[in-house]
Design an enzyme around this catalytic site. Structure first.
Site, short mmCIF file in Angstrom:
data_model
loop_
_atom_site.label_atom_id
_atom_site.label_comp_id
_atom_site.label_asym_id
_atom_site.label_seq_id
_atom_site.Cartn_x
_atom_site.Cartn_y
_atom_site.Cartn_z
N LYS A 80 66.93 -60.30 25.22
CA LYS A 80 68.31 -60.16 25.68
C LYS A 80 69.04 -59.33 24.65
O LYS A 80 68.75 -59.40 23.45
CB LYS A 80 68.97 -61.55 25.76
CG LYS A 80 70.20 -61.58 26.63
CD LYS A 80 69.85 -61.83 28.09
CE LYS A 80 71.08 -61.83 28.95
NZ LYS A 80 70.79 -62.16 30.34
N GLY A 184 75.75 -67.08 47.02
CA GLY A 184 76.21 -68.17 47.89
C GLY A 184 76.47 -67.69 49.32
O GLY A 184 76.19 -68.41 50.28
P1 NAD Z 1 79.47 -64.10 42.20
O1 NAD Z 1 80.46 -63.87 41.12
O2 NAD Z 1 79.27 -63.07 43.26
O3 NAD Z 1 79.81 -65.48 42.96
C1 NAD Z 1 80.30 -66.60 42.31
C2 NAD Z 1 81.37 -67.19 43.21
O4 NAD Z 1 81.82 -68.42 42.62
C3 NAD Z 1 82.61 -66.29 43.34
O5 NAD Z 1 82.91 -66.08 44.71
C4 NAD Z 1 83.70 -67.06 42.60
O6 NAD Z 1 84.98 -66.87 43.17
C5 NAD Z 1 83.23 -68.48 42.77
N1 NAD Z 1 83.77 -69.45 41.81
C6 NAD Z 1 84.05 -69.25 40.50
N2 NAD Z 1 84.54 -70.38 39.96
C7 NAD Z 1 84.56 -71.31 40.95
C8 NAD Z 1 84.96 -72.66 41.01
N3 NAD Z 1 85.42 -73.32 39.95
N4 NAD Z 1 84.85 -73.31 42.21
C9 NAD Z 1 84.38 -72.66 43.29
N5 NAD Z 1 83.98 -71.38 43.28
C10 NAD Z 1 84.09 -70.71 42.13
O7 NAD Z 1 78.10 -64.42 41.46
P2 NAD Z 1 76.64 -64.47 42.09
O8 NAD Z 1 75.94 -63.20 41.79
O9 NAD Z 1 76.71 -64.96 43.49
O10 NAD Z 1 75.97 -65.60 41.19
C11 NAD Z 1 76.29 -66.97 41.37
C12 NAD Z 1 75.57 -67.79 40.30
O11 NAD Z 1 74.16 -67.59 40.41
C13 NAD Z 1 75.93 -67.40 38.86
O12 NAD Z 1 75.88 -68.56 38.05
C14 NAD Z 1 74.81 -66.46 38.46
O13 NAD Z 1 74.60 -66.44 37.07
C15 NAD Z 1 73.63 -67.09 39.18
N6 NAD Z 1 72.55 -66.17 39.47
C16 NAD Z 1 72.76 -65.06 40.22
C17 NAD Z 1 71.70 -64.19 40.51
C18 NAD Z 1 71.90 -62.99 41.37
O14 NAD Z 1 70.91 -62.44 41.86
N7 NAD Z 1 73.13 -62.54 41.61
C19 NAD Z 1 70.41 -64.47 40.02
C20 NAD Z 1 70.21 -65.64 39.27
C21 NAD Z 1 71.28 -66.47 39.00
#
Ligand code: NAD
Length: 357
Positions: A80, A184
């Site tokens: 990282k 999500g």
């Molecule tokens: P994203 O930012 O697109 O989505 C996260 C969502 O959570 C947003 O819509 C945000 O408004 C919402 N949010 C933030 N705080 C909140 C709260 N307190 N209550 C309710 N909703 C809330 O991110 P993403 O890419 O969808 O990733 C989501 C999670 O999955 C993160 O933790 C990320 O590290 C993990 N992740 C993502 C990937 C990927 O491929 N994008 C891969 C592995 C892990």
């Protein structure tokens, strides 16, 4: 703090600090392990209050990448990088070119990609000075948005956990989904198509309305998601969703979602185990994203195009690994995350032995 006393230090192979006077680059690249292959993990740009905090993050995150890559059964180790600075005000093309030189100087021991504060456009500048960068746009090898692949892995993982814990398929199962952003949103569509009933929340009203409209989900306020009577709680927002306080409010017998670092502390995982809750270790079930990035690294290394079939085969293998974790945890009556960590360490140690032989 000294490097070797840090609680995040766990036999890291190399920790490299870079400073470039002209561009103001201050960066740390931590290589936790290259036993399984080149260390891979994103670059985070963050206004760390001190170099110690930046170092701590690089150590912790690079170790986590070794575990995640091992559980996804990728021929990659864990690394990282962090750039100390404010991504809103301190980014310049020259800064990322200097960062690219830093990555290049490690001779392929470390591959970089996107993380918090770093975009594909920044990586395009780094790519002028290093070959070892994934997450670029517009090339035959490009892997694009990892979210759909992450969501597919999480969907299959939820289906597996529901089969194991509740002995049924997803039709009629209630899933409380926290966060309907990139992952999500896709996950909600898949669960809806499989006949699950959805209760969703997000702090972003627009995303919430879009997903509710598409899936017929019931919407609740962010604080209320923990209280929802449901079969599955799926954290897909930020880290720490399951903590000492929410643990007592979550009603679900299954916790499985995409977010990184879902458990605020390892003790929370042990408490879940004692309460009979089946927790899918986050860094296993959300491994689809890194599999997608690994496909780009593989394609770049071979001078080939991105191979979606290879991604599918790794995703299927990831589900076998999740099954192995659940089987062993059940047989040994132990928390799933302890078992996952043990399997990850064994896979890394196995590769180290093979390399030494
Ligand atoms: P994203 O930012 O697109 O989505 C996260 C969502 O959570 C947003 O819509 C945000 O408004 C919402 N949010 C933030 N705080 C909140 C709260 N307190 N209550 C309710 N909703 C809330 O991110 P993403 O890419 O969808 O990733 C989501 C999670 O999955 C993160 O933790 C990320 O590290 C993990 N992740 C993502 C990937 C990927 O491929 N994008 C891969 C592995 C892990």
């Amino acid at each position: 703090m000294t490097l070797f006393d840090s609680t995040s230090f766990e036999g890291h192979e190399g920790v490299h600090a870079f400073h470039d006077e002209k561009t103001g680059l201050k960066s740390i690249i931590a290589v936790h392990s290259t036993a399984r292959g080149p260390a891979a993990g994103g670059c985070r740009m963050w206004p760390y209050a001190s170099a110690d905090l930046a170092l701590e993050d690089a150590l912790r995150l690079s170790r986590a990448m070794s575990y995640k890559n091992a559980m996804a059964d990728l021929e990659l180790g864990g690394g990282k990088s962090v750039i100390i600075g404010d991504s809103r005000t301190q980014k310049t093309p020259a800064l990322f070119e200097a960062f690219g030189r830093a990555v290049e100087s490690l001779g392929g021991k470390y591959w970089t990609a996107e993380d918090v504060g770093v975009s594909p456009a920044d990586l395009a500048h780094a790519a002028k000075t290093t070959r070892y960068v994934a997450g670029l746009e517009g090339a035959a090898a490009s892997s694009g948005d990892p979210s759909p692949v992450t969501a597919e892995g999480v969907f299959r993982g939820i289906r597996l956990c529901v089969e194991r814990k509740l002995g049924r398929d997803l039709a009629g199962v209630t899933v409380a989904l926290q966060g309907v952003g990139h992952v999500g949103g896709y996950l909600a569509e898949k669960l809806h198509a499989a006949g699950a009933r959805l209760v969703i929340t997000d702090v972003n009203a627009e995303a919430l309305a879009r997903v509710a409209e598409a899936t017929g989900a019931q919407v609740v306020a962010p604080a209320a998601i923990f209280e929802v009577p449901c079969d599955v709680f799926a954290p897909c927002a930020l880290g720490g969703a399951v903590n000492a306080e929410t643990l007592l409010r979550i009603k679900a017998p299954v916790i499985a979602g995409a977010a990184n670092n879902q458990l605020a502390h390892p003790d929370v995982g042990r408490a879940l185990h004692e309460r009979g809750v089946l927790y899918a270790p986050d860094y296993v079930i959300n491994g689809g994203g890194i599999i997608n990035v690994a496909a780009e690294i593989r394609a770049l290394g071979e001078g080939a195009a991105f191979d979606a079939q290879w991604v599918e085969s790794k995703l299927a293998r990831l589900m076998q690994t999740l099954e192995e974790v659940l089987d062993r945890a059940a047989a040994e009556k132990r928390p799933t995350q302890d078992v996952a960590n043990e399997i990850a360490r064994a896979r890394i140690a196995g590769a180290e032995h093979a390399r030494a032989a």
